[in-house]
Design an enzyme around this catalytic site. Structure first.
Site, short mmCIF file in Angstrom:
data_model
loop_
_atom_site.label_atom_id
_atom_site.label_comp_id
_atom_site.label_asym_id
_atom_site.label_seq_id
_atom_site.Cartn_x
_atom_site.Cartn_y
_atom_site.Cartn_z
N ARG A 116 0.87 -1.13 0.01
CA ARG A 116 -0.03 0.08 -0.19
C ARG A 116 0.73 1.11 0.06
O ARG A 116 1.51 1.37 1.02
CB ARG A 116 -0.94 -0.07 1.36
CG ARG A 116 -1.43 1.30 1.39
CD ARG A 116 -2.75 1.25 2.33
NE ARG A 116 -3.84 0.76 1.70
CZ ARG A 116 -5.13 0.80 2.16
NH1 ARG A 116 -5.35 1.54 3.17
NH2 ARG A 116 -6.00 0.16 1.53
N HIS A 143 -6.84 0.80 -6.95
CA HIS A 143 -6.98 0.04 -5.75
C HIS A 143 -7.92 -1.22 -6.27
O HIS A 143 -8.96 -1.41 -5.99
CB HIS A 143 -8.22 0.63 -4.69
CG HIS A 143 -7.93 -0.01 -3.34
ND1 HIS A 143 -7.39 -0.94 -3.19
CD2 HIS A 143 -8.60 0.29 -2.21
CE1 HIS A 143 -7.70 -1.24 -1.71
NE2 HIS A 143 -8.39 -0.59 -1.18
N GLN A 146 -9.77 -3.83 -4.10
CA GLN A 146 -11.25 -3.40 -3.75
C GLN A 146 -12.12 -3.53 -4.79
O GLN A 146 -13.16 -4.17 -4.57
CB GLN A 146 -10.89 -1.78 -3.32
CG GLN A 146 -12.08 -1.13 -2.92
CD GLN A 146 -12.50 -1.35 -1.51
OE1 GLN A 146 -11.90 -1.67 -0.57
NE2 GLN A 146 -13.88 -2.02 -1.25
N ASP A 238 -17.17 6.92 -2.12
CA ASP A 238 -15.95 7.08 -1.29
C ASP A 238 -15.92 8.27 -0.92
O ASP A 238 -16.24 9.38 -1.28
CB ASP A 238 -14.81 6.44 -2.42
CG ASP A 238 -13.55 6.36 -1.51
OD1 ASP A 238 -13.31 6.13 -0.50
OD2 ASP A 238 -12.69 6.01 -2.45
N CYS A 278 -16.38 1.63 -0.03
CA CYS A 278 -15.21 0.97 0.11
C CYS A 278 -14.73 0.75 1.54
O CYS A 278 -14.11 0.02 2.08
CB CYS A 278 -13.99 1.33 -0.88
SG CYS A 278 -13.47 3.19 -0.54
N ARG A 306 -13.46 -8.74 0.89
CA ARG A 306 -11.95 -8.46 0.52
C ARG A 306 -11.22 -9.61 0.90
O ARG A 306 -10.18 -10.03 0.31
CB ARG A 306 -11.44 -7.24 1.38
CG ARG A 306 -12.12 -5.73 1.02
CD ARG A 306 -11.44 -5.37 -0.30
NE ARG A 306 -10.00 -5.17 -0.33
CZ ARG A 306 -9.24 -4.21 -0.05
NH1 ARG A 306 -10.12 -3.14 0.75
NH2 ARG A 306 -7.99 -4.02 0.22
N1 CP Z 1 -11.01 -0.05 1.71
C1 CP Z 1 -9.86 -0.19 2.38
O1 CP Z 1 -8.92 -0.31 1.54
O2 CP Z 1 -9.73 -0.05 3.84
P1 CP Z 1 -8.52 -0.13 4.22
O3 CP Z 1 -7.85 1.61 4.08
O4 CP Z 1 -9.08 -0.02 5.89
O5 CP Z 1 -7.53 -0.76 3.95
N1 NVA Z 2 -9.96 6.82 -1.89
C1 NVA Z 2 -9.47 6.24 -0.52
C2 NVA Z 2 -9.88 5.02 -0.39
C3 NVA Z 2 -9.47 4.33 0.99
C4 NVA Z 2 -9.61 2.90 1.01
C5 NVA Z 2 -7.93 6.98 -0.22
O1 NVA Z 2 -7.25 6.43 -1.09
O2 NVA Z 2 -7.82 7.20 0.78
#
Ligand code: CP
Ligand code: NVA
Length: 318
Positions: A116, A143, A146, A238, A278, A306
C-alpha cells in the site's frame, strides 16, 4: 470448480503481478471469482485450505489501513502462509534505502509482496526489481483488490450484467479508477458523477471507454447527480478527501457538498438499488447514516469479500 482445479488454474497466474485491473482479462477475473467463492465456502464450513503452506507474504504499508491489513493478514494465515507486516517507517526505506534495493532484498526472504503506497511508481519499481509477485493494496492511481472484491460481491448478488447500471458518485480517485476499468471490462454500464474538475484521469477514461465499446455498453461522465443516479442498480461512493490529500480538505468539502449520497438522492435510483462504499466512510460527508445503515447498503458484505477475493489472488499468484 473444485479444490483440485485451483492447481490447474494456477499455471496461468503464478508469478504474475497485480498492479492494475488492466493486468487481468475478463476470463481471468471470472476465474478469480470462482476461486474466491470456493474458498469462501470452505472457510465457512471450517474446511482447511492450506494452498500456500510454508510461504511468507510481506505486507508493506506506507499509509494506514484497517481492511487491507487485516484481510491480508487473516487471509494469508488461512492459506497456511505467514503474513509479515512491514511498516514503511520501521524499514530502512524510511531512512532513504532505495526501493530497488529493498525489493532485491525482500525477494530473497519472502514469496510475494503486497504494497500500500503513495505512488503507483513505487509498486512498479518493486515489481521491476523483485522477481516475485507484487500486489497493489492501494496506490494514488488504483485499488484493484477493492474493485475485485466489490464486483465479486455484485457477481454473488446477480448484479453483474449488461442491464445493471453501476454509478460511482464522487471523486475520480483510485477506487473509482479500478471500478471503472473493471466494470467496463466485465460488461457492466458505468456512470461517473463528480463535480467539475474531479473527473477520472484521461488515461483511465480512454481505457474504460475502449472496454465499454468492445462490450457494447455505455461509459458516461456527468456533473449532474440527479440525472446520473436515475435508474441506478448500484450506487457507490467514497471519501471526498483521500489519504495524502488532507491539505485540500476544506475546498473539497465545499466542492463535493451537492454530491452527498443521502435519502433524497437515493430515492431517484431503482427501488432495489444497492449502496456500496469501500470504507472507511466519513459519515455525514459523502454518505449519511440513514443510507449507510439503511436497507440498501451492502457495504459490510463488500468488506468481508476483500478477505475472500484476496485469498483467491494469493492462492493463484503466489
Ligand atoms: N477499503 C480499504 O482499503 O480500507 P482500509 O484503508 O481500511 O484498508
Ligand atoms: N480513496 C480512498 C480509499 C481508501 C480505502 C483513499 O485513497 O484514501
Amino acid at each position: 470448480m473444485n479444490y483440485s482445479d485451483i492447481k490447474k488454474i494456477k499455471k496461468q497466474f503464478q508469478g504474475r503481478d497485480l498492479l492494475s485491473i488492466s493486468d487481468l482479462t475478463k476470463e481471468e477475473v471470472v476465474l478469480l471469482f470462482e476461486v474466491a467463492e470456493l474458498l469462501k465456502g470452505m472457510q465457512k464450513e471450517g474446511k482447511p485450505h492450506p494452498l500456500l503452506e510454508g510461504k511468507t507474504i510481506a505486507l508493506l504499508f506506507e499509509k494506514p489501513s484497517t481492511r487491507t491489513r487485516v484481510s491480508f493478514e487473516v487471509g494469508t494465515y488461512q492459506l497456511g502462509a505467514y503474513p509479515l507486516f512491514l511498516s514503511y517507517q520501521d524499514l530502512q526505506l524510511g531512512r532513504g534505502e532505495t526501493i530497488a534495493d529493498t525489493a532485491r532484498t525482500l525477494e530473497r526472504y519472502v514469496d510475494a509482496i503486497m504494497g500500500r503506497v503513495f505512488k503507483q511508481e513505487t509498486l512498479e519499481e518493486l515489481a521491476q526489481y523483485a522477481n516475485i509477485p507484487v500486489i497493489n493494496g492501494l496506490s494514488d492511481r488504483e485499488h484493484p483488490c477493492q474493485a475485485l472484491g466489490d464486483f465479486f460481491t455484485l457477481w454473488e448478488k446477480g448484479k453483474m450484467h449488461k442491464e445493471s447500471k453501476f454509478v460511482f458518485l464522487g471523486d475520480g480517485n483510485n477506487v473509482c479508477a479500478s471500478l471503472a476499468l473493471l466494470s467496463t471490462k466485465l460488461g457492466v454500464p458505468f456512470t461517473h458523477i463528480s463535480p467539475p474538475g474531479y473527473e477520472l484521469p484521461l488515461k483511465i477514461q480512454e481505457s474504460a471507454r475502449r472496454e465499454a465499446e468492445e462490450n457494447a455498453i455505455s461509459f458516461s461522465i456527468t456533473h449532474n447527480p440527479e440525472e446520473g443516479i436515475k435508474d441506478a442498480d448500484v450506487i457507490y461512493t467514497d471519501v471526498w478527501v483521500s489519504m495524502g490529500q488532507e491539505e485540500e480538505r476544506e475546498k473539497r468539502k465545499r466542492d463535493f457538498l451537492p454530491y452527498q449520497l443521502n435519502s433524497s438522492l437515493l430515492s431517484l435510483a431503482k427501488s432495489n438499488v444497492v449502496v456500496m462504499h469501500c470504507l472507511p466512510a466519513r459519515r455525514g460527508e459523502e454518505i449519511t447514516d440513514e443510507v449507510m445503515d439503511g436497507p440498501h447498503s451492502i457495504i459490510f458484505d463488500q468488506a468481508e469479500n476483500r478477505l475472500h477475493i484476496q485469498k483467491a489472488i494469493l492462492a493463484l499468484l503466489v
